[in-house]
Design a protein around this motif. Structure first.
Motif, PDB file in Angstrom:
ATOM      1  N   ASP A 114       0.834  -1.201   0.000  1.00 17.15           N
ATOM      2  CA  ASP A 114       0.000   0.000   0.000  1.00 17.15           C
ATOM      3  C   ASP A 114       0.870   1.254   0.000  1.00 17.15           C
ATOM      4  O   ASP A 114       0.432   2.333   0.402  1.00 17.15           O
ATOM      5  N   PRO A 144      -5.773   1.887  -6.335  1.00 24.03           N
ATOM      6  CA  PRO A 144      -6.336   2.415  -5.091  1.00 24.03           C
ATOM      7  C   PRO A 144      -6.162   3.934  -5.019  1.00 24.03           C
ATOM      8  O   PRO A 144      -5.302   4.505  -5.681  1.00 24.03           O
ATOM      9  N   GLN A 161       1.281   7.045   0.140  1.00 26.55           N
ATOM     10  CA  GLN A 161       0.546   6.022   0.869  1.00 26.55           C
ATOM     11  C   GLN A 161      -0.842   5.870   0.248  1.00 26.55           C
ATOM     12  O   GLN A 161      -1.479   6.856  -0.139  1.00 26.55           O
ATOM     13  N   GLY A 164      -5.689   1.395  -0.377  1.00 27.79           N
ATOM     14  CA  GLY A 164      -5.707  -0.054  -0.558  1.00 27.79           C
ATOM     15  C   GLY A 164      -4.356  -0.521  -1.069  1.00 27.79           C
ATOM     16  O   GLY A 164      -3.382   0.236  -1.114  1.00 27.79           O
ATOM     17  N   SER A 165      -4.298  -1.761  -1.482  1.00 28.64           N
ATOM     18  CA  SER A 165      -3.028  -2.353  -1.909  1.00 28.64           C
ATOM     19  C   SER A 165      -2.930  -2.429  -3.428  1.00 28.64           C
ATOM     20  O   SER A 165      -3.925  -2.632  -4.132  1.00 28.64           O
TER      21      SER A 165
END
Length: 933
Positions: A114, A144, A161, A164-165
């Protein structure tokens, strides 16, 4: 030198033991950006109200988060970059230049994460909904949303950041827009300036190695993160854009009301970010396709018009063909651009398809440049072309193996230059140019192994420290040794399979050992140890052995050779400082013959130490040189007496060859450094005058009273030695000769009749004997020089004055880019420190100016060379304490000077001890040799 012969230097002892040194076997900126608005989609709009350099707090207990680590995680790998850059060649504020651009990097996720970490340094980003980038999924993948982004300054990351991944196997695209300063710091994307017909010209160019691609655009800036690059440059009319690959036809575009040219380039091969290059300039070029590859030499218009690029164009094709045959692999690209830059910190850079050079490393003018300048051009071209395969096609995984890349290119550069200039005997000159010099560094307890573990080399300053003599010269020496003992034929066979197997990939040094071992096995060569077992002892521990042979019993012993044997060695060795010395077990006929001859010669010298003085011609010239050099090194290590080393110079009044004289001169120079401020200086001068007078007369005779140039390449070098030593020691007629030459030039500045080979020493001698008039004249000639090699000679000669006020003025010039180019600041200060009058001035200067130097010359100055150059005369307790104080005062602000400072401390301590032990006996010996009794 014969293959398989590795104990290359011999010294006669006084009894049954003969010691041999195994020489040939080894060896923020906080950028303030002007607001730059764009109306074109490909260019960023910078909102000055947005802060883009936010840094999250770090954990006091140490780096634990991924963005606090200096190495990228292994979760993402780049595939392609599409980069568009627009360098402004006019200032947007007072002497303030910028570039703007955008980048789309396509990357693959290999491990779920992530977090996106991508390198960025000194870039100001356009914000998208308060984030530094836009993320998209490709080929049906869903990206994401970005949760948070910031710039982590210490580790030079853009940190993103995610909510989600990213999923393994999926590809994504990261888009960024940014502005950077087009500074004159000689790193990343930077500007260079020059004058042509009184008009200031500005060009934009690059130097990415090792960690500055991130200053040009966000990228995964590690050698193993190879990708394909698509470059587009926007640039003014009247300029040309160059990059690694060939360009498509340029098109005219209008951006923000500016009429510009848009030049796009074909895809590069898969390559590391540090090999990327691009230039926008007003240069012109010459070209040929004699080898089927487009070869172009680019430089300033005047330099090309004067033919300064002709020699490089003549030799590039043959050297390229040599390496195609050497590797047995065709040149991987369809063109080879080579460009000479007015401002360039290194000597040259092996960017794949667009090699960048200092002007002195690519341009040659036979009317002004010396034979040394010509040799430099040939060897640097060969070095960089060697990298096109070894380094570019196949790249080491991390910087800890930089030695393999640079050491290899240094070694084979002599083979390439030897092919291009068959009369120069370059395969012997490697001993003088690389091996002998690095011995002094590697004989220090503060030396370092060629290869370290990856986790020892993490921060940019640690990486930069690796660009030293150990990496280049010792790296070359050990690979040369390896090639010799398995034979060049087997060596190149292993190279071929190594390059073929790992092309467009990354390796570690063990991969090369494996392929060389395969080649050895395929040829049926029997070795008592594997290649890895032999070579790991040379690369995983620092130093080299001194091998001692008992000529009565044949017993052979080895110990770690240290210039100061009393210095404790703190660095542990996995092999307890023992080496496998190839000469002890080589079985092929050529090696046995050579070793047999060496043993016989040593026995003869042991029984008759006066052989050099009585019949020096009976000893091959290279061995005469080696005897001198070994003797002085062994004496410094207290293995033999210093007066025995001095005895090896007594034959020099009968010696007319370059190699013995050159090694004698270098070793006696240490005596000058230690004693030119003491009572030893007088008798030492008298002795060297006595020995060098016949050499001066010899060259006066063979050149018909200095009107001709010697035929031999090395004789041309030795003629310089003859004049330099004669003038510095007061040989009759020398000072008058050079002073008259210089005065004639002063009288008619448009007519310099001084031989290019002799100019450096003539200028220096004349300026040393003169005053302000001579200095000011040389300064004007320096500022007006249109040939870089001529400017370099004058830059050195200006340091030779004996007037302290002129030296202080010159020191002030050294940190003024309008007076001395940033690329030349290190050399200028070191040259001044080489003058006994200038040395304390230079030391005081860098101590007073260190904070300024560190902050303003970080990319442009070689801190290691600066520290070693300014401290090389240090030989007293007071100077040692000054060094310690300098270290303490500048803790945390030494950067790549850290290792050099430790070496300077060790060297100073060794000098203090050596002078205390040897001063009286050296004084007495020189007196005995010059007494008229």
């Amino acid at each position: 030198m014969a293959k398989g012969f590795f104990i290359s230097k011999a010294v006669a002892g006084t009894c049954v033991f003969v010691a041999i040194a195994a020489t040939a076997t080894i060896i923020a900126l906080s950028v303030v950006y002007s607001q730059e608005k764009s109306k074109n989609e490909v260019l960023p709009t910078i909102d000055p109200s947005i802060t883009t350099t936010t840094q999250l707090p770090t954990t006091p207990s140490g780096p634990k988060e991924p963005w606090q680590q200096y190495r990228l995680p292994d979760s993402l790998v780049p595939i392609t970059y599409h980069v568009t850059l627009w360098p402004r060649l006019e200032p947007v504020a007072d002497n303030f230049y910028i570039f703007s651009g955008n980048s789309k990097v396509v990357f693959k996720c290999v491990k779920a994460t992530d977090l996106i970490l991508i390198h960025s340094n000194k870039l100001n980003f356009t914000m998208f909904d308060n984030f530094h980038a836009r993320l998209s999924g490709l080929n049906g993948a869903e990206a994401p949303q970005i949760k948070k982004s910031w710039l982590e300054v210490p580790t030079q990351y853009l940190v993103i950041q995610l909510h989600g991944s990213l999923n393994p196997g999926n590809t994504y695209e990261l888009f960024t827009e940014f502005v950077g300063e087009l500074a004159d710091d000689l790193g990343g994307f930077y500007r260079s300036e020059y004058y042509e017909d009184g008009i200031k010209k500005v060009l934009a160019t690059t130097q990415m190695q090792p960690t500055d691609a991130r200053k040009a655009f966000p990228c995964f800036d590690e050698p193993a993160m190879k990708a394909v690059f698509y470059m587009t440059l926007l640039h003014p009319h009247g300029t040309v854009a160059l990059s690694n690959s060939m360009n498509y036809d340029p098109v005219n575009v209008t951006v923000e009301g500016h009429d510009l040219i848009k030049t796009s380039f074909m895809a590069t091969e898969v390559m590391s970010s540090y090999l990327l290059a691009f230039v926008v300039c007003e240069f012109t070029h010459i070209e040929n396709m004699d080898t089927g590859v487009l070869i172009r030499i680019w430089a300033r218009q005047k330099a090309i018009d004067e033919g300064q690029g002709d020699y490089a164009l003549e030799k590039t094709g043959p050297i390229l063909s040599f390496f195609e045959n050497y590797y047995n692999i065709s040149y991987p690209l369809n063109k080879s651009d080579q460009i000479a830059l007015p401002d360039f910190a290194a000597g040259a850079m092996e960017n794949w398809g667009l090699i960048t050079y200092r002007e002195t490393a690519l341009l040659y003018n036979p009317e002004v440049s010396s034979n040394g300048d010509k040799e430099w051009v040939a060897t640097v071209i060969a070095h960089e072309l060697a990298h096109m395969w070894f380094g570019n096609l196949v790249t080491t995984r991390w910087w800890n193996d930089l030695w393999l890349n640079e050491g290899f290119a240094t070694y084979v550069s002599y083979l390439g230059a030897d092919f291009a200039e068959k009369t120069w005997n370059m395969t012997d000159l490697i001993v003088l140019n690389e091996i002998v010099g690095v011995m002094g560094v590697d004989a220090l307890a503060s030396s370092h192994p060629l290869s370290s573990s990856e986790d020892e080399i993490l921060r940019p300053e640690q990486i930069n420290e690796l660009f030293d003599a150990i990496t280049y010269s010792k790296g070359a020496a050990v690979l040369r040794m390896l090639s010799y003992f398995i034979t060049e034929e087997v060596f190149t066979k292993g190279l071929h399979t190594y390059l073929e197997t790992f092309q467009y990939q990354n390796t570690v040094y063990q991969d090369l050992w494996k392929h060389l071992q395969m080649a050895v096995n395929s040829e049926g060569i029997s070795l008592p140890n594997t290649i890895e077992e032999i070579m790991n002892r040379w690369i995983l521990q620092m130093g080299f052995p001194v091998v001692t042979i008992n000529t009565q019993t044949g017993q052979i012993m080895q110990t770690h050779f240290l210039i100061d044997p009393d210095t404790p060695v703190d660095r542990p060795s996995p092999f307890k400082y023992e080496w496998i010395v190839p000469v002890t077990w080589i079985k092929n006929g050529a090696a046995e013959k050579q070793f047999g001859l060496l043993q016989k010669m040593l026995q003869t010298l042991t029984l008759n130490c006066s052989r050099l003085s009585t019949k020096p011609e009976d000893i091959p010239v290279i061995n005469r040189a080696q005897i001198i050099d070994d003797a002085f090194n062994l004496a410094r290590a207290k293995i033999i007496n210093t007066t025995l080393a001095l005895r090896t110079t007594t034959f020099l009044d009968k010696e007319m060859q370059y190699m013995p004289w050159e090694l004698a001169r270098r070793n006696l120079n240490y005596f000058y450094l230690m004693f030119d401020r003491s009572e030893v200086y007088g008798p030492m001068q008298a002795y060297i005058k006595k020995k060098s007078s016949p050499l001066f007369e010899y060259f006066k005779d063979i050149t018909s009273n200095w009107t001709n140039t010697p035929d031999s390449h090395t004789d041309q070098y030795n003629q310089v030695n003859a004049i330099s030593m004669a003038c510095s020691t007061g040989v009759d007629g020398c000072q008058e000769l050079v002073t008259n030459w210089f005065k004639q030039w002063m009288h008619d500045p448009s007519n310099n009749s001084i031989s290019p080979n002799l100019r450096s020493t003539v200028y220096c001698s004349a300026i040393a004997a003169g005053g302000m008039d001579e200095w000011d004249f040389a300064w004007r000639m320096y500022k007006n020089a249109t040939v870089a090699s001529e400017a370099d000679k004058l830059m050195y000669a200006l340091s030779c004055t004996k007037q302290p006020w002129l030296l202080n003025r010159y020191l002030e010039y050294s940190l003024d880019p309008n007076m001395i180019r940033k690329q030349d600041s290190t050399y200028t200060i070191v040259y001044i420190a080489g003058n006994p009058i200038g040395q304390p001035l230079a030391w005081d200067f860098i101590r007073a100016k260190w904070d300024y130097i560190y902050k303003n010359y970080g990319s442009a100055m070689s801190f290691g060379r600066l520290i070693s150059g300014v401290t090389k005369r240090f030989s007293s307790e007071f100077e040692y304490k000054q060094l310690l104080q300098f270290k303490e005062d500048n803790a945390g602000q030494l950067g790549s000077a850290t290792a050099a400072l430790e070496q300077a401390l060790e060297t100073t301590r060794a000098n203090v001890n050596w002078v205390a032990l040897n001063k009286k006996q050296v004084y007495d010996w020189f007196i005995s040799q010059t007494s008229t009794r």
